[in-house]
Design a protein around this motif. Structure first.
Motif, PDB file in Angstrom:
ATOM      1  N   HIS A 208       0.034  51.111  23.053  1.00 48.16           N
ATOM      2  CA  HIS A 208      -1.435  51.054  22.912  1.00 48.16           C
ATOM      3  C   HIS A 208      -1.980  51.288  24.311  1.00 48.16           C
ATOM      4  CE1 HIS A 208      -1.306  49.695  18.771  1.00 48.16           C
ATOM      5  NE2 HIS A 208      -0.443  48.749  19.106  1.00 48.16           N
ATOM      6  N   VAL A 209      -2.387  52.525  24.579  1.00 50.75           N
ATOM      7  CA  VAL A 209      -2.787  52.872  25.951  1.00 50.75           C
ATOM      8  C   VAL A 209      -4.227  53.388  25.972  1.00 50.75           C
ATOM      9  CG1 VAL A 209      -0.406  53.364  26.644  1.00 50.75           C
ATOM     10  CG2 VAL A 209      -1.881  55.218  25.779  1.00 50.75           C
ATOM     11  N   ALA A 210      -4.757  53.526  27.194  1.00 54.89           N
ATOM     12  CA  ALA A 210      -6.103  54.088  27.377  1.00 54.89           C
ATOM     13  C   ALA A 210      -5.965  55.510  27.920  1.00 54.89           C
ATOM     14  CB  ALA A 210      -6.895  53.217  28.352  1.00 54.89           C
ATOM     15  N   ALA A 211      -7.007  56.291  27.689  1.00 51.99           N
ATOM     16  CA  ALA A 211      -6.960  57.715  28.044  1.00 51.99           C
ATOM     17  C   ALA A 211      -6.748  57.920  29.539  1.00 51.99           C
ATOM     18  CB  ALA A 211      -8.251  58.392  27.599  1.00 51.99           C
ATOM     19  N   ASP A 212      -7.154  56.957  30.364  1.00 50.62           N
ATOM     20  CA  ASP A 212      -7.051  57.165  31.829  1.00 50.62           C
ATOM     21  C   ASP A 212      -5.807  56.519  32.412  1.00 50.62           C
ATOM     22  OD1 ASP A 212      -9.082  54.502  33.282  1.00 50.62           O
ATOM     23  OD2 ASP A 212      -7.773  54.518  31.520  1.00 50.62           O
ATOM     24  N   ILE A 213      -4.794  56.278  31.577  1.00 50.76           N
ATOM     25  CA  ILE A 213      -3.536  55.744  32.118  1.00 50.76           C
ATOM     26  C   ILE A 213      -3.006  56.751  33.133  1.00 50.76           C
ATOM     27  CG2 ILE A 213      -2.129  56.748  30.236  1.00 50.76           C
ATOM     28  CD1 ILE A 213      -0.263  54.278  30.562  1.00 50.76           C
ATOM     29  N   ARG A 214      -2.464  56.232  34.241  1.00 46.93           N
ATOM     30  CA  ARG A 214      -2.056  57.129  35.318  1.00 46.93           C
ATOM     31  C   ARG A 214      -0.932  58.057  34.832  1.00 46.93           C
ATOM     32  NH1 ARG A 214       0.069  53.871  39.370  1.00 46.93           N
ATOM     33  NH2 ARG A 214      -2.005  52.919  39.405  1.00 46.93           N
ATOM     34  N   PRO A 215      -1.087  59.371  34.989  1.00 50.00           N
ATOM     35  CA  PRO A 215      -0.024  60.293  34.585  1.00 50.00           C
ATOM     36  C   PRO A 215       1.301  59.886  35.230  1.00 50.00           C
ATOM     37  CG  PRO A 215      -1.998  61.515  35.172  1.00 50.00           C
ATOM     38  CD  PRO A 215      -2.254  60.070  35.533  1.00 50.00           C
ATOM     39  N   GLY A 216       2.347  59.877  34.420  1.00 50.44           N
ATOM     40  CA  GLY A 216       3.671  59.517  34.937  1.00 50.44           C
ATOM     41  C   GLY A 216       4.112  58.121  34.555  1.00 50.44           C
ATOM     42  N   GLU A 217       3.153  57.225  34.292  1.00 48.81           N
ATOM     43  CA  GLU A 217       3.518  55.827  33.945  1.00 48.81           C
ATOM     44  C   GLU A 217       4.362  55.797  32.676  1.00 48.81           C
ATOM     45  OE1 GLU A 217       2.770  54.436  36.793  1.00 48.81           O
ATOM     46  OE2 GLU A 217       1.663  52.709  36.003  1.00 48.81           O
TER      47      GLU A 217
END
Ligand code: G3I
Length: 324
Positions: A208-217
């Motif tokens: 369950h993530v948000a659209a601005d999760i840091r790329p690569g995480e």
């Protein structure tokens, strides 16, 4: 994106979706599930909150309906959830019997539910969200209090295996991409279960993530989880537009990042060895099916819109699965 091929046609593993029995009456959703999906997770109706009645009796009408729909449409079912800190029904709370009595009731529940769906589910989230919110240690619950922090978990896996000799028995949790410490505790719990001989045979990362999760995480998390060597279920993917930490991003930018995040999730999963790709499950196929809409009606976290048309997120999934 017009005439996109179905997700289940391009993915080399099962594509899951959460589902509620009542929604199967909706022709639009039933058609979309048939076209896109090869595995179903009962969103809440295979949990204690639905099954255990105030008088302690069990009801199975809704989960049976979901299983019947899956069987009629050649879909697998993922049993969700046998033991969860969040749902200890009155009937269990009220049990003031000795530990033996409580343990027997706990075991009987797992034997009854996992036994009923033996041969009908490909796996179970035997224990859900066992790691503490901050990642430091494990959660306390009625189950941990009455049966022991570790023992209640190991007992659940042993009992589920007793009821179902073949199902993949998974440990499922969330924020494993956002919180390295929680991920480390999760992996330590999995390793301890394996060392104790408990029949843990898969792990679930909810996503369950948000659209601005840091790329690569997401990619980092997947590589870390893969090191355990067990099959991995990407179990509850949704990408919120409104839970973004960065409050300065416009809707358009958030939608672009949402699509990229769907793409990274699919790419990270595709990078797993074939034997570690249990299934890839979406939590809410259309925006209107998402639990997040209850929290904020402006959210649009799903890969398909309310009319069942693919959004940029669905196109990103297809693109990543195709690149296989
Ligand atoms: O639809 C019924 C309604 O008819 C009834 O009157 C009402 C009162 O009992 O309940 C309604 O059902 C609700 C159901 O969602 C459908 O909206 C349940 O109360 C409510 O508890 C249930 O919430 C679910 C929640 O888990 C708790 O089981 C959400 O749908 C579901 O998306 C959410 O899923 C969890 C995963 O299991 C674990 N990971 C996190 C994820 C999101 O919280």
């Amino acid at each position: 994106p017009a005439n996109l091929p179905p997700l289940k046609a391009v993915a080399p593993f099962r594509i899951g979706s959460s589902v509620q029995a009542l929604h199967l009456d909706e022709p639009g959703l039933a058609a979309l599930l048939r076209r896109q999906i090869s595995q179903l997770t009962p969103e809440w109706q295979m949990k204690m909150e639905y099954i255990v009645q105030p008088d302690g009796s069990f009801r199975f009408d809704a989960p049976d309906r979901i299983v019947a729909f899956a069987q009629a449409n050649g879909m697998a079912v993922l049993g969700h959830v046998l033991v969860w800190y969040a749902q200890a029904p009155e009937a269990f709370e009220r049990l003031d019997e000795s530990r033996i009595g409580f343990e027997q009731a706990y075991r009987n529940y797992i034997l009854a539910v996992a036994g009923r769906y033996r041969g009908k589910v490909v796996g179970w989230d035997v224990v859900n969200e066992a790691v503490a919110e901050d990642g430091d240690g494990w959660r306390q619950s009625l189950w941990s209090k009455r049966l022991g922090d570790f023992e209640h978990i190991a007992l659940a896996y042993r009992t589920a295996r007793e009821a179902d000799p073949a199902a993949t028995l998974l440990l499922n949790d969330y924020n494993l991409e956002y919180m390295p410490r929680k991920r480390a505790t999760f992996l330590k719990l999995a390793e301890r279960l394996l060392a104790s001989g408990a029949p843990l045979t898969g792990i679930g990362t909810q996503m369950h993530v948000a659209a601005d999760i840091r790329p690569g995480e997401i990619t980092t998390m997947m590589k870390d989880l893969a090191s355990l060597g067990l099959p991995i279920h990407l179990s509850e993917l949704d990408v919120s537009l409104v839970r973004a930490q960065n409050k300065f991003l416009g809707r358009g930018e958030l939608e672009q990042r949402q699509a990229r995040t769907y793409g990274e999730a699919a790419e990270a999963f595709m990078a797993l060895p074939e034997r570690q790709r249990f299934a890839f499950t979406l939590w809410g196929l259309r925006d209107r099916d998402s639990w997040l809409k209850k929290e904020n009606a402006a959210d649009a976290p799903a890969p398909f819109d309310d009319a069942g048309r693919p959004k940029a997120g669905a196109a990103a999934l297809v693109e990543a699965f195709r690149r296989g």
